[in-house]
Design a protein around this motif. Sequence first.
Motif, PDB file in Angstrom:
ATOM      1  N   ALA A   1       0.828  -1.206   0.000  1.00  0.00           N
ATOM      2  CA  ALA A   1       0.000   0.000   0.000  1.00  0.00           C
ATOM      3  C   ALA A   1       0.862   1.255   0.000  1.00  0.00           C
ATOM      4  CB  ALA A   1      -0.930  -0.008   1.209  1.00  0.00           C
ATOM      5  N   ALA A   2       1.968   1.226   0.732  1.00  0.00           N
ATOM      6  CA  ALA A   2       2.853   2.383   0.779  1.00  0.00           C
ATOM      7  C   ALA A   2       3.477   2.647  -0.591  1.00  0.00           C
ATOM      8  CB  ALA A   2       3.934   2.168   1.832  1.00  0.00           C
ATOM      9  N   GLU A   3       3.932   1.590  -1.263  1.00  0.00           N
ATOM     10  CA  GLU A   3       4.534   1.771  -2.582  1.00  0.00           C
ATOM     11  C   GLU A   3       3.509   2.298  -3.580  1.00  0.00           C
ATOM     12  OE1 GLU A   3       6.812  -1.510  -4.027  1.00  0.00           O
ATOM     13  OE2 GLU A   3       7.842  -1.823  -2.107  1.00  0.00           O
ATOM     14  N   ALA A   4       2.278   1.820  -3.487  1.00  0.00           N
ATOM     15  CA  ALA A   4       1.228   2.350  -4.356  1.00  0.00           C
ATOM     16  C   ALA A   4       1.005   3.831  -4.080  1.00  0.00           C
ATOM     17  CB  ALA A   4      -0.064   1.561  -4.154  1.00  0.00           C
ATOM     18  N   GLY A   5       1.048   4.227  -2.803  1.00  0.00           N
ATOM     19  CA  GLY A   5       0.898   5.630  -2.448  1.00  0.00           C
ATOM     20  C   GLY A   5       2.031   6.481  -2.968  1.00  0.00           C
ATOM     21  N   VAL A   6       3.256   5.966  -2.899  1.00  0.00           N
ATOM     22  CA  VAL A   6       4.414   6.685  -3.427  1.00  0.00           C
ATOM     23  C   VAL A   6       4.238   6.943  -4.926  1.00  0.00           C
ATOM     24  CG1 VAL A   6       6.870   6.444  -3.996  1.00  0.00           C
ATOM     25  CG2 VAL A   6       6.061   5.906  -1.687  1.00  0.00           C
ATOM     26  N   ARG A   7       3.877   5.902  -5.660  1.00  0.00           N
ATOM     27  CA  ARG A   7       3.732   6.044  -7.115  1.00  0.00           C
ATOM     28  C   ARG A   7       2.585   6.996  -7.459  1.00  0.00           C
ATOM     29  NH1 ARG A   7       7.146   2.573  -9.418  1.00  0.00           N
ATOM     30  NH2 ARG A   7       7.876   0.779  -8.194  1.00  0.00           N
ATOM     31  N   LEU A   8       1.520   6.952  -6.663  1.00  0.00           N
ATOM     32  CA  LEU A   8       0.406   7.877  -6.893  1.00  0.00           C
ATOM     33  C   LEU A   8       0.838   9.318  -6.624  1.00  0.00           C
ATOM     34  CD1 LEU A   8      -2.553   8.473  -7.519  1.00  0.00           C
ATOM     35  CD2 LEU A   8      -3.089   7.931  -5.119  1.00  0.00           C
ATOM     36  N   ALA A   9       1.635   9.529  -5.582  1.00  0.00           N
ATOM     37  CA  ALA A   9       2.111  10.880  -5.267  1.00  0.00           C
ATOM     38  C   ALA A   9       2.960  11.439  -6.410  1.00  0.00           C
ATOM     39  CB  ALA A   9       2.911  10.855  -3.969  1.00  0.00           C
ATOM     40  N   TYR A  10       3.781  10.595  -7.029  1.00  0.00           N
ATOM     41  CA  TYR A  10       4.552  11.037  -8.199  1.00  0.00           C
ATOM     42  C   TYR A  10       3.618  11.441  -9.331  1.00  0.00           C
ATOM     43  CZ  TYR A  10       9.335   9.699  -6.748  1.00  0.00           C
ATOM     44  OH  TYR A  10      10.570   9.626  -6.135  1.00  0.00           O
TER      45      TYR A  10
ATOM     46  N   PRO B   1       8.889   6.487  -9.934  1.00  0.00           N
ATOM     47  CA  PRO B   1      10.283   6.075  -9.729  1.00  0.00           C
ATOM     48  C   PRO B   1      10.529   4.681 -10.287  1.00  0.00           C
ATOM     49  CG  PRO B   1       9.041   5.896  -7.692  1.00  0.00           C
ATOM     50  CD  PRO B   1       8.150   6.598  -8.668  1.00  0.00           C
ATOM     51  N   GLU B   2      11.737   4.468 -10.789  1.00  0.00           N
ATOM     52  CA  GLU B   2      12.082   3.156 -11.319  1.00  0.00           C
ATOM     53  C   GLU B   2      12.093   2.100 -10.220  1.00  0.00           C
ATOM     54  OE1 GLU B   2      15.805   3.513 -13.258  1.00  0.00           O
ATOM     55  OE2 GLU B   2      15.109   4.989 -14.736  1.00  0.00           O
ATOM     56  N   ARG B   3      12.521   2.515  -9.025  1.00  0.00           N
ATOM     57  CA  ARG B   3      12.625   1.577  -7.910  1.00  0.00           C
ATOM     58  C   ARG B   3      12.091   2.216  -6.640  1.00  0.00           C
ATOM     59  NH1 ARG B   3      18.677   0.474  -7.153  1.00  0.00           N
ATOM     60  NH2 ARG B   3      18.798   2.640  -7.855  1.00  0.00           N
ATOM     61  N   VAL B   4      11.570   1.392  -5.758  1.00  0.00           N
ATOM     62  CA  VAL B   4      11.231   1.813  -4.399  1.00  0.00           C
ATOM     63  C   VAL B   4      12.049   0.932  -3.458  1.00  0.00           C
ATOM     64  CG1 VAL B   4       9.454   2.060  -2.645  1.00  0.00           C
ATOM     65  CG2 VAL B   4       8.912   2.556  -5.050  1.00  0.00           C
TER      66      VAL B   4
ATOM     67  N   GLY C   1       6.592   4.865   7.271  1.00  0.00           N
ATOM     68  CA  GLY C   1       7.297   5.943   7.948  1.00  0.00           C
ATOM     69  C   GLY C   1       7.823   6.987   6.974  1.00  0.00           C
ATOM     70  N   TRP C   2       8.967   7.573   7.309  1.00  0.00           N
ATOM     71  CA  TRP C   2       9.539   8.634   6.492  1.00  0.00           C
ATOM     72  C   TRP C   2       9.914   8.100   5.110  1.00  0.00           C
ATOM     73  CZ3 TRP C   2      13.367  12.001   9.827  1.00  0.00           C
ATOM     74  CH2 TRP C   2      12.724  12.387  11.014  1.00  0.00           C
ATOM     75  N   TRP C   3       9.954   9.009   4.115  1.00  0.00           N
ATOM     76  CA  TRP C   3      10.406   8.594   2.791  1.00  0.00           C
ATOM     77  C   TRP C   3      11.009   9.761   2.026  1.00  0.00           C
ATOM     78  CZ3 TRP C   3       7.594   9.599  -2.008  1.00  0.00           C
ATOM     79  CH2 TRP C   3       6.379  10.288  -1.823  1.00  0.00           C
ATOM     80  N   TRP C   4      11.844   9.385   1.046  1.00  0.00           N
ATOM     81  CA  TRP C   4      12.586  10.361   0.265  1.00  0.00           C
ATOM     82  C   TRP C   4      12.306  10.146  -1.227  1.00  0.00           C
ATOM     83  CZ3 TRP C   4      14.042   8.620   4.891  1.00  0.00           C
ATOM     84  CH2 TRP C   4      14.656   9.506   5.793  1.00  0.00           C
ATOM     85  N   PRO C   5      11.705  11.117  -1.915  1.00  0.00           N
ATOM     86  CA  PRO C   5      11.444  10.980  -3.349  1.00  0.00           C
ATOM     87  C   PRO C   5      12.567  11.604  -4.191  1.00  0.00           C
ATOM     88  CG  PRO C   5      10.166  12.811  -2.457  1.00  0.00           C
ATOM     89  CD  PRO C   5      11.010  12.278  -1.329  1.00  0.00           C
ATOM     90  N   PHE C   6      13.160  10.816  -5.041  1.00  0.00           N
ATOM     91  CA  PHE C   6      14.147  11.301  -6.003  1.00  0.00           C
ATOM     92  C   PHE C   6      13.643  10.980  -7.402  1.00  0.00           C
ATOM     93  CE2 PHE C   6      16.460  10.407  -2.087  1.00  0.00           C
ATOM     94  CZ  PHE C   6      17.168  11.586  -1.913  1.00  0.00           C
TER      95      PHE C   6
END
Length: 381
Positions: free
Chosen positions: A64-73, A81-84, A215-220
């Motif tokens: 769910a977190a990875e899906a949220g990261v990709r949605l935020a992008y 991102p290519e990788r999480v 928790g915390w995360w860093w988007p590059f």
Amino acid sequence: MTGTEPLETADTAGIVDMEGTADGRGAAEAAADTRDAADARDAAEGVGFWRARAAAAVPADRAAAEAGVRLAYRRAGLVEPERVLWAASPREAVTLIRALRDRGPSVREAVRTAPWARERARVHGELGAAGWAAHWAATGGRLWEATQALVERIRRGVLEELADGTGPGGRAAETEVRLLLLDAVLGQHDAPWLAAFPTDREPLDGLAAVCRTAGWWWPFAGVAVVCERPVALHRDEAGRLDRGDGPALAYPDGFALYAWRGMPVPAAFLDELTALTPERIRAEENAELRRVMLEHYGYDRYLTDSGARPLHRDATGTLWRIDLDGDEPVVMVEVLNSTPEPDGTRRTYWLRVPPSTRTARAGVAWTFGLQPEAYAPVRET
């Protein structure tokens, strides 16, 4: 009636306008009060939900977190991102990021800062300055102080472990670590400001999904680094990190923070607390740690075990003083509750008062914000 239904029908409009409600107010005012009460209830429930997310100490829901990261992008108009990559703590995440050579530039501005600013401007525009202030106070403002204190404590802990500023390149490493910590999207610790906005739609739904699950995360540009949540979190009633027999905050990789009533303490220090003596307390050179020792040992017990003598007695109680090297003395008033317990005994209380206190009455009066001559209770309870 709900807030979405008409306040009145064509047949009854005139009657309602003339008669109003039982207390003399108009129907529109009564309906507005009902909506305000419902909004306040919804805000309180929302705050409880986000408070629980901020304090979650369970494994992340990685999918769910990875899906949220990709949605935020995507919400930011960026390529996913290519990788999480996952890290077990903010400390491990910073270490991992420093070693990545293909991460690309940070996209935090687009992913987190810009959508937050747009939403804040929108809500502020709808509510006005006063309305926004009241809304924030009822939502995110209730979580902000305690959560930010925890965030700053984590940052300081990571900085202390990864960059002490000494040795070759020490200052550069410290600056790099500090900037990476400030560049984090805070995941679960973004709960306070997310509590103030709709998070079931764009632009904040992706950020909220990560907050709820990790928790915390860093988007590059090329990679996102996401942290696990803590496995343990212990706080006192004031929301400060607090534990006397282990880490107050702990992550899966062993990164941990130790604290007593909010004050950072070394891990080994807690082991001593179960075997304290007055001599060991007096020998402690660090004044803050000595205060922790006294609180854990108990001021009343310390007075008894150290053979202290009272400075003053009167009808209000007994004044005691503990002199400490390199620190201000601890002055306390011992008072006896005038109301007996169910078993007939009377409970003793210890009130810490300013070092300048000279009489028991002055000490008790100070706890009520009074001068000694003004403290004359008609009946003690």
